[in-house]
Design an enzyme around this catalytic site. Sequence first.
Site, mmCIF file in Angstrom:
data_model
loop_
_atom_site.group_PDB
_atom_site.id
_atom_site.type_symbol
_atom_site.label_atom_id
_atom_site.label_comp_id
_atom_site.label_asym_id
_atom_site.label_seq_id
_atom_site.Cartn_x
_atom_site.Cartn_y
_atom_site.Cartn_z
ATOM 1 N N HIS A 172 8.552 -5.883 -0.104
ATOM 2 C CA HIS A 172 7.143 -5.513 -0.239
ATOM 3 C C HIS A 172 6.319 -6.725 0.188
ATOM 4 C CE1 HIS A 172 6.573 -1.511 -1.745
ATOM 5 N NE2 HIS A 172 7.558 -1.640 -2.598
ATOM 6 N N ASP A 179 3.494 -2.415 -3.332
ATOM 7 C CA ASP A 179 4.016 -2.375 -4.707
ATOM 8 C C ASP A 179 2.849 -2.444 -5.700
ATOM 9 O OD1 ASP A 179 3.465 -4.935 -3.768
ATOM 10 O OD2 ASP A 179 5.134 -5.913 -4.784
ATOM 11 N N TYR A 208 -2.703 5.402 14.804
ATOM 12 C CA TYR A 208 -3.741 5.562 13.797
ATOM 13 C C TYR A 208 -5.149 5.537 14.412
ATOM 14 C CZ TYR A 208 0.103 4.357 10.599
ATOM 15 O OH TYR A 208 1.281 4.328 9.911
ATOM 16 N N GLU A 233 -1.466 -11.874 -9.397
ATOM 17 C CA GLU A 233 -1.471 -10.614 -10.162
ATOM 18 C C GLU A 233 -2.726 -10.445 -11.016
ATOM 19 O OE1 GLU A 233 2.367 -11.242 -11.881
ATOM 20 O OE2 GLU A 233 3.352 -9.838 -10.510
#
Length: 421
Positions: free
Chosen positions: A128, A133, A325, A399
Site C-alpha cells: 500500500h 489502506d 481516466y 496517522e
Amino acid sequence: MEPTIRPSAPVRGAADDPGTSASHALLTPERLAELARELAPGTVARRRDFHMWPELSFQEVRTATIVAGELGDLGLEVQTGLARTGVMGTLRGGKPGPTVLVRADMDALPIDERNTHGFVSRAPGVMHACGHDAHAAMLLAAARILAGHQDQLHGNVRFVFQPAEEGPGGAELMIEAGCLENPGVDAIIGFHIWADLPVGIIGIRSGPLMASSDEVRLTITGHGGHGADPHLSIDAMLVAAHVLVGMQTIVSREIDPLIPAVITFGKAESGRGHNIIAHEAILSGTVRTFDEALRKTMPQRIGRLAAGIASAYGATCKVQYSPQYPVTVCDRQMCELVGRAARTVVKPEQVVEAEPTMGSEDIAYFLQERPGCYFLLGAANPDKGIDKPHHHPEFDIDEDALPIGVQIIVRSVLDFLTSRS
Ligand code: NI
C-alpha cells in the site's frame, strides 16, 4: 495517482458559522472530534491491518470481506462482488432527503516495501504505497459515526469501496454496476491521502484538479534488411526516431499554451542486432490533458502526424489509442461545502487551494456523473521522517491525518444532507 501538489492560497469562501448549521445541531464539531478521537485507535489498527495484507487491483478479496463485514455489523445494506471485488454499503436515514456517495479505493501496488515499521507488508512484492489502506479505514470509521446517527439523518449515505484505482480502473465498473442508483445519488465526496501536503493541511480545488490519462501505442512498420544495405531497406527505427521528435510538436505547436497537455513516450522497442535494419518499431506513451474537448482531438492529432511522417519515409504507422481516466473536475458548490466542513475540523488557514496535477484518478468517472468534491488530505510529516512521495517503497503517512479525514467526511455528509432538507 501521481501527485505534484503544494500548499498555496487559502480557499476562498465564507467562514463557517457553527452556531446556525443544522448539521451542527445534529452533531457538534466538539462531539464529532471526540468520536473521531475515540475511534482513532481502531481506525489506525484497521489501516495497519490493511497495510500488512495489501492486495493488487481486482484481487482485493480479503479487504472487501473485512469491509463488507464491518458495514454489515453497522446495520447497513451491503452489496459485494460489484466490479468483481467492490463493496457498497447504503445507510438509509430516518428522515427523507437526498443521497450522498462517499468513495474510497482499496487496492495496493506491485512494489517491494522498504519500510521497517512493525506493520510492513506481509505480501511479497505488494505494498500500500498510495494510502488506499488509510482511505478504506477512514471510510469505515465515518460509516460507524454516521450509522450511530441514522435515525436523525435527512437522507441517505452510500459508502463505495471500489477496486483497481491504480489501474485498469474500478470506478467506471462500479457505476455500471449501479452504485449511483437506488436510491439515486445526488452528490459525490472523494478524498486522497496526500504526501505533498503536511498533516493538518487540506487541499481543495473547484474545476479541473487532475488530468485525463490515455495510453497510445504506435507500431511503425518498415522493411528489414542487412545493415550494410540501407538502400534496400526502410529503417523502422529511424522512422520511429523522427516520429518521436515530431510528437513533441503537438503540444508545443498545435495546442493552446494556456491548456495543459503532456505527451510522453516512455517506451521504445525496436531492433534485434547491431547489423540488422529494424523491420518494426513500437513506441508506447501516455497522453494527458486538462480539457475533455482537447482530449478528444488527441488521437486524430497523433495519428495524422505519425502516419504522415512514416509515410514520408515509405513506412506505415498503426495507432492504437486506449482511453483511460477522464479529467477530474470538481464542482464549485460541493468544493465550497467540503471547504466549509473542513474549516470546522482544522484551522481555516489550513484549508488551501490545491494546485492541479497531471496525475490522474478514476474518481473522474464519478465526478462526470454527479457534482462532487475530491479533497486532498495532507499526511506528510518530515519531522517524523514521513516525506516520501506516493508509490515510493518507503511511502508512509502520519496517522494523525486519519481522524481529521474521518471528521471532514462526516461533516461534509451531514452538511450536504441538511442543506437539502
Ligand atoms: Ni492513490
